[in-house]
Structures are given as C-alpha cells and as structure tokens.
Write a protein that holds these residues in place. Structure first.
Motif, short mmCIF file in Angstrom:
data_model
loop_
_atom_site.label_atom_id
_atom_site.label_comp_id
_atom_site.label_asym_id
_atom_site.label_seq_id
_atom_site.Cartn_x
_atom_site.Cartn_y
_atom_site.Cartn_z
N HIS A 228 -29.45 -5.85 -3.70
CA HIS A 228 -27.99 -5.91 -3.66
C HIS A 228 -27.45 -6.91 -4.67
O HIS A 228 -26.52 -7.66 -4.39
N HIS A 230 -25.40 -7.85 -7.75
CA HIS A 230 -24.26 -7.30 -8.49
C HIS A 230 -23.60 -8.37 -9.33
O HIS A 230 -23.43 -9.50 -8.89
N GLU A 290 -27.71 0.50 1.54
CA GLU A 290 -27.09 1.25 0.47
C GLU A 290 -27.91 2.49 0.20
O GLU A 290 -29.12 2.51 0.40
ZN LIG Z 1 -25.22 -3.63 -3.17
#
Ligand SMILES: [Zn+2]
Ligand SMILES: [Zn+2]
Ligand SMILES: [Zn+2]
Ligand SMILES: [Zn+2]
Length: 294
Positions: A228, A230, A290
């Motif tokens: 995750h 980003h 996700e």
């Molecule tokens: Zn993510």
C-alpha cells in the motif's frame, strides 16, 4: 500560463489588471487593423490574463486551509484553473486557425501602420515587465521572466512583419505569423496539459525514483515488507506519501519509532505535506484490502 502565479496577492492583482487591459487593447486593435497575427498574440495574452486572474482568485481560496469538506485544503483547485485555461486556449486556437488558414489562400491586407503601433506597445509593456522581474532568484520568478521574454519576442516578430508589410505588399505574412504564434500557444498548452493530467491521475511527482525509494525502505532493519505504498502530489509542489510496513510480531515500541524515523529520513528530500505510515505485525491481517497487490 499557470506558472504566472506569484506569492504576493498584490503583485498578481496588478499584473492581472495590466494584462487584461492590454489584452482588450490588442483584441480591439487586431480587429481594427484586420491582423490575425495581432489577434493570435491577443489570445496568448488572454490566456496569461486568465491564469493570473484564476491564481489571484485561488490564492484567496488556498489560504482558507482545509475543512471538513476538503480535507486536503484547496491546493488542488489550481489544477482546475490550469484545466480551464487549457480549454480556453484550445478553443481560441481553433478559432484562429479557422480565420487564418483561409487567408493563406485569400490574403487580406492588414493595416501595417496600426500593427506597428500595437507591436511597439506590446514590446514596451512586456519589456517593462521583464525589466521589473529581472534578477528574480526563485524558480517561479525565473520561469516567469523567461515566459515574458518569449512574449517580447512574439511582439518583436509582429513588429518586423508589420514593418515589412508597410513597404512591401506580402499580405500572406500576417496569417503565416498568426499560425506560427498559435502553434506555439498550442505547444505550451500540450506541455501544461500533460503536467495537469498526471497530477489529476495521481502520478508519482516528476524527478522522484519511486522504485529505489521503496527498495530503501524495504532495506531498513526489521522491515519485513511494505505494501500500500503511495506517493502522489496535490498540486505539483505539495506531495503526500503513505505506506504499510510489516514488522516482526515481537517488535518493540522503540524499534517501531526508529523504523518510522528512518522512513522519514529516506523521504527527507521530498517536499511532503502529508506522511502516513501504518505499522503491521507479521501475524496481523492488513485492514485495507486492495484488488491489486502492491
Ligand atoms: Zn493502497
Ligand atoms: Zn505570455
Ligand atoms: Zn496530512
Ligand atoms: Zn496493510
């Protein structure tokens, strides 16, 4: 263009009104002299006025900071301004092409004397702006000075063409110059549009090697893996970063704090306004699933 913004509202306000008045003079002058080259330069300056006006308006907004509806504040509103500006310039360019291209085959003689006066005014107004801004140290001031210098050159080109037209009957020069200036406007629109789009699509900010950044974080002691992860930008200048870090189940509080400090150290060079690091223990399930693994 969008890079016209400055950090003092007073300057922007003055620049906006000067630009707008000059743009109106050019539009009227372009119609009166029947010169497409002048109209093209007027379109360019309309774009400048618009971006100045929008950044003046947005500066008031961005000062409002964040609230319960816009938790990142109003920084991204500048993207909206850039998009509106691009659309106006594209529509204006299409209009100029539909007027100038037929004139290549059916040249109309513009009023060369009037063009010379407008061109001299253009060189003086833009030249004065360059003179006022020269020696600016910030990146923004340099970009702005360079842009204004290009504006001066545009008017010098109009001046040269109008002097030629005064002595020689070559009316095709006017639509040719007009198309040249308009192509140059579109070239800049494409460059700005690309930048705006990658910001909208939350691309990694220019000049940042995301892969090596991730690698460095993964190499921190006790970091098992990260996911995750980003990195995106709000407006091209203010960025945000978030990641989940997996650590061994017996990692102590102090070790977690050290890991977080090390990550912030790795991110140190990037201008980050928002950093979020979620620490997960090996035997803990990730709370945010996700569809794509990253
Ligand atoms: Zn993510
Ligand atoms: Zn300009
Ligand atoms: Zn934040
Ligand atoms: Zn996770």
């Amino acid at each position: 263009m969008s890079h016209h913004h400055d950090h003092t509202t007073g300057n922007i306000k003055t620049a906006f009104f000067l630009n707008l008045i000059f743009t109106l003079i050019e539009i009227v002058g372009g119609i009166l002299t029947n010169s497409m080259a002048i109209i093209s330069d007027a379109l360019h300056d309309l774009g400048d006025s618009l971006s100045l006006g929008l950044s003046w308006f947005l500066q008031k907004y961005s000062k409002k900071g964040h609230n319960n509806a816009f938790t990142f504040g109003y920084k991204r509103f500048s993207l909206l301004a850039a998009l509106i500006n691009s659309v106006v310039l594209i529509v204006g360019s299409i209009f100029i092409f539909t007027e100038a291209i037929p004139r290549l085959f059916n040249p109309v003689s513009p009023n060369a004397g009037g063009m010379i006066m407008l061109a001299i005014l253009g060189v003086l107004v833009n030249g004065a702006a360059v003179f006022k801004l020269r020696g600016g140290e910030s990146m923004n001031a340099k970009v702005m000075t360079w842009h204004l210098l290009e504006d001066v050159l545009g008017w010098v080109a109009v001046l040269i063409v109008s002097i030629i037209l005064l002595f020689k009957e070559i009316p095709i020069l006017d639509p040719l110059l007009s198309i040249g200036i308009t192509l140059y406007i579109l070239y800049n629109v494409v460059i700005n549009f690309k930048k705006t789009m990658s910001l909208f699509l939350e691309a990694v900010p220019e000049g940042i090697d995301f892969a090596s950044l991730k690698k460095k974080i993964e190499q921190i002691q006790l970091v098992h893996s990260i996911h995750h992860t980003h990195l995106w930008s709000l407006d091209g200048e203010h960025h945000a970063f978030s990641t989940h870090v997996v650590v061994p189940k017996n990692t102590t509080r102090d070790e977690v704090c050290t890991i977080k400090e090390q990550i912030k150290g790795i991110l140190g060079d990037i201008h980050l306004d928002h950093v979020t690091i979620e620490v997960e223990y090996e035997d803990e399930e990730c709370s945010v699933l996700e569809l794509t693994h990253h």
